[in-house]
Design a protein around this motif. Structure first.
Motif, short mmCIF file in Angstrom:
data_model
loop_
_atom_site.label_atom_id
_atom_site.label_comp_id
_atom_site.label_asym_id
_atom_site.label_seq_id
_atom_site.Cartn_x
_atom_site.Cartn_y
_atom_site.Cartn_z
N ARG A 213 0.83 -1.21 0.00
CA ARG A 213 0.00 0.00 0.00
C ARG A 213 0.86 1.26 0.00
N VAL A 214 1.95 1.22 0.77
CA VAL A 214 2.85 2.38 0.82
C VAL A 214 3.51 2.59 -0.55
N LEU A 215 3.91 1.48 -1.18
CA LEU A 215 4.54 1.55 -2.50
C LEU A 215 3.56 2.12 -3.53
N LEU A 216 2.30 1.64 -3.50
CA LEU A 216 1.29 2.15 -4.43
C LEU A 216 1.01 3.63 -4.20
N LEU A 217 0.93 4.00 -2.93
CA LEU A 217 0.70 5.41 -2.60
C LEU A 217 1.85 6.28 -3.13
N GLY A 218 3.08 5.78 -2.97
CA GLY A 218 4.25 6.51 -3.47
C GLY A 218 4.22 6.66 -4.99
N ILE A 219 3.83 5.60 -5.68
CA ILE A 219 3.76 5.64 -7.16
C ILE A 219 2.70 6.64 -7.60
N ILE A 220 1.52 6.59 -6.96
CA ILE A 220 0.44 7.51 -7.32
C ILE A 220 0.88 8.96 -7.07
N GLN A 221 1.51 9.19 -5.93
CA GLN A 221 1.97 10.54 -5.59
C GLN A 221 3.02 11.02 -6.59
N ALA A 222 3.95 10.13 -6.98
CA ALA A 222 5.00 10.50 -7.94
C ALA A 222 4.41 10.87 -9.29
N LEU A 223 3.41 10.09 -9.75
CA LEU A 223 2.76 10.38 -11.03
C LEU A 223 2.01 11.71 -10.97
N PHE A 224 1.32 11.94 -9.86
CA PHE A 224 0.58 13.19 -9.69
C PHE A 224 1.54 14.39 -9.69
N GLU A 225 2.63 14.27 -8.92
CA GLU A 225 3.60 15.38 -8.86
C GLU A 225 4.24 15.62 -10.22
N SER A 226 4.45 14.56 -10.99
CA SER A 226 5.03 14.72 -12.33
C SER A 226 4.13 15.58 -13.21
N VAL A 227 2.84 15.31 -13.16
CA VAL A 227 1.88 16.11 -13.93
C VAL A 227 1.91 17.57 -13.46
N ILE A 228 1.94 17.76 -12.15
CA ILE A 228 1.97 19.12 -11.59
C ILE A 228 3.22 19.87 -12.05
N PHE A 229 4.38 19.20 -12.04
CA PHE A 229 5.63 19.86 -12.45
C PHE A 229 5.59 20.24 -13.93
N ILE A 230 5.02 19.37 -14.77
CA ILE A 230 4.87 19.70 -16.19
C ILE A 230 3.97 20.92 -16.35
N PHE A 231 2.88 20.94 -15.57
CA PHE A 231 1.95 22.06 -15.60
C PHE A 231 2.64 23.36 -15.16
N ILE A 232 3.42 23.28 -14.08
CA ILE A 232 4.14 24.45 -13.56
C ILE A 232 5.06 25.03 -14.63
N PHE A 233 5.70 24.15 -15.40
CA PHE A 233 6.63 24.61 -16.43
C PHE A 233 5.89 25.22 -17.63
N LEU A 234 4.73 24.66 -18.00
CA LEU A 234 4.09 25.02 -19.27
C LEU A 234 3.08 26.16 -19.18
N TRP A 235 2.52 26.44 -18.01
CA TRP A 235 1.38 27.36 -18.00
C TRP A 235 1.78 28.77 -18.42
N THR A 236 2.98 29.21 -18.07
CA THR A 236 3.39 30.57 -18.44
C THR A 236 3.57 30.72 -19.96
N PRO A 237 4.37 29.85 -20.63
CA PRO A 237 4.51 30.03 -22.08
C PRO A 237 3.22 29.83 -22.86
N VAL A 238 2.26 29.09 -22.29
CA VAL A 238 0.97 28.90 -22.97
C VAL A 238 0.11 30.16 -22.87
N LEU A 239 0.07 30.79 -21.69
CA LEU A 239 -0.85 31.91 -21.45
C LEU A 239 -0.24 33.28 -21.73
N ASP A 240 1.07 33.41 -21.55
CA ASP A 240 1.71 34.73 -21.66
C ASP A 240 1.55 35.37 -23.05
N PRO A 241 1.66 34.60 -24.16
CA PRO A 241 1.47 35.23 -25.48
C PRO A 241 0.10 35.87 -25.67
N HIS A 242 -0.89 35.46 -24.87
CA HIS A 242 -2.24 36.01 -24.99
C HIS A 242 -2.45 37.22 -24.06
#
Length: 277
Positions: A213-242
């Motif tokens: 259960r701890v391993l699964l929780l860690g994997i889920i958390q890692a995948l979620f954080e990965s998406v968040i980090f991609i979002f953190i990097f991309l939101w400015t170049p996507v919205l700033d030109p507008h």
């Protein structure tokens, strides 16, 4: 009354540190873009910060216990101030070093402050352990408020006063000074148990691998954080030109995050009973 006084003593160090951290969120990508770096170069700077936070997050808990939690919080204020000052430089290697210091500062922010509080709460004041949750839930509430406000303040200095994307980083420095000053003035030092770093990491790895259960929780958390980090990097170049006001958009993100937390608390309340089995 003694408990409320103790809480205030903690919050006046912790909240300025949080505010300084949130102020730097809306304009980081914009700053590197302003310095004419390419998207690939900016990505490397982001990776430097994330990798630094991962590395220092692994080793800091033991080091903070040995060095002293109060001193670690003061050290956070000093290192993060240097990190903000480095943002004034256009040198790529200096900015990369600043990102590494930023990762170290983030790891300190989310380890040393809470460790100091828990030790004082239990060992020095002997308050009921159930009250720890009261302090941290209130801190989480104000963390959301501070994050929303930080976006507006960053936008005010960067756009309204036309000081540019480096302004929020400079504005963070007085807040860090305030945090360090109150820590020196009103906090007592405390230490944790001295544990071998290899034993701490080894025990953590054993727990991770021995409980599915701890391993699964860690994997889920890692995948979620990965998406968040991609979002953190991309939101400015996507919205700033507008022409989107980055600080206000950041505040909207933080408000949505606070709303999600509120929905979760409502869902698991006695009224709706949506707790996982």
């Amino acid at each position: 009354p003694a408990f409320r006084h103790f809480q205030r003593c903690y919050y006046r160090v912790y909240f300025p540190a949080l505010a300084a951290d949130w102020l730097q969120g809306p304009y980081l990508y914009k700053l590197y873009q302003h310095y004419r770096f390419l998207e690939g170069q900016i990505a490397i700077l982001y990776v430097c910060g994330f990798a630094s936070a991962v590395f220092f997050g692994l080793v800091l808990s033991s080091l903070v216990d040995r060095f002293g939690r109060k001193k670690s919080c003061v050290l956070f204020s000093l290192i993060y101030s240097i990190c903000c000052l480095v943002k004034l430089s256009r040198d790529y290697l200096a900015l990369a070093a600043g990102r590494i210091l930023g990762g170290l500062s983030t790891a300190l922010l989310f380890s040393a402050f809470e460790a100091w509080y828990i030790h004082e709460h239990v060992e020095r004041y002997d308050f009921p352990t159930e009250w720890i949750a009261v302090t941290f839930s209130r801190a989480a509430f104000w963390n959301n408020i501070i994050a929303v406000g930080a976006g507006g303040v960053a936008d005010f200095f960067a756009e309204w006063l036309e000081l540019g994307p480096v302004a929020p980083f400079v504005v963070s420095i007085p807040l860090l000074v305030v945090s360090g000053f109150f820590a020196v003035k009103s906090w007592d030092e405390n230490y944790g148990k001295k544990r071998a770093l290899s034993k701490t990491c080894g025990d953590g790895l054993k727990r991770l691998l021995s409980d599915r259960r701890v391993l699964l929780l860690g994997i889920i958390q890692a995948l979620f954080e990965s998406v968040i980090f991609i979002f953190i990097f991309l939101w400015t170049p996507v919205l700033d030109p507008h022409g989107a006001p980055l600080g206000i958009v950041f505040s909207a993100f933080m408000a949505a995050s606070a709303l999600g937390s509120s929905f979760y608390r409502l869902a698991v309340s006695r009224r709706y009973h949506l707790q996982p089995v």
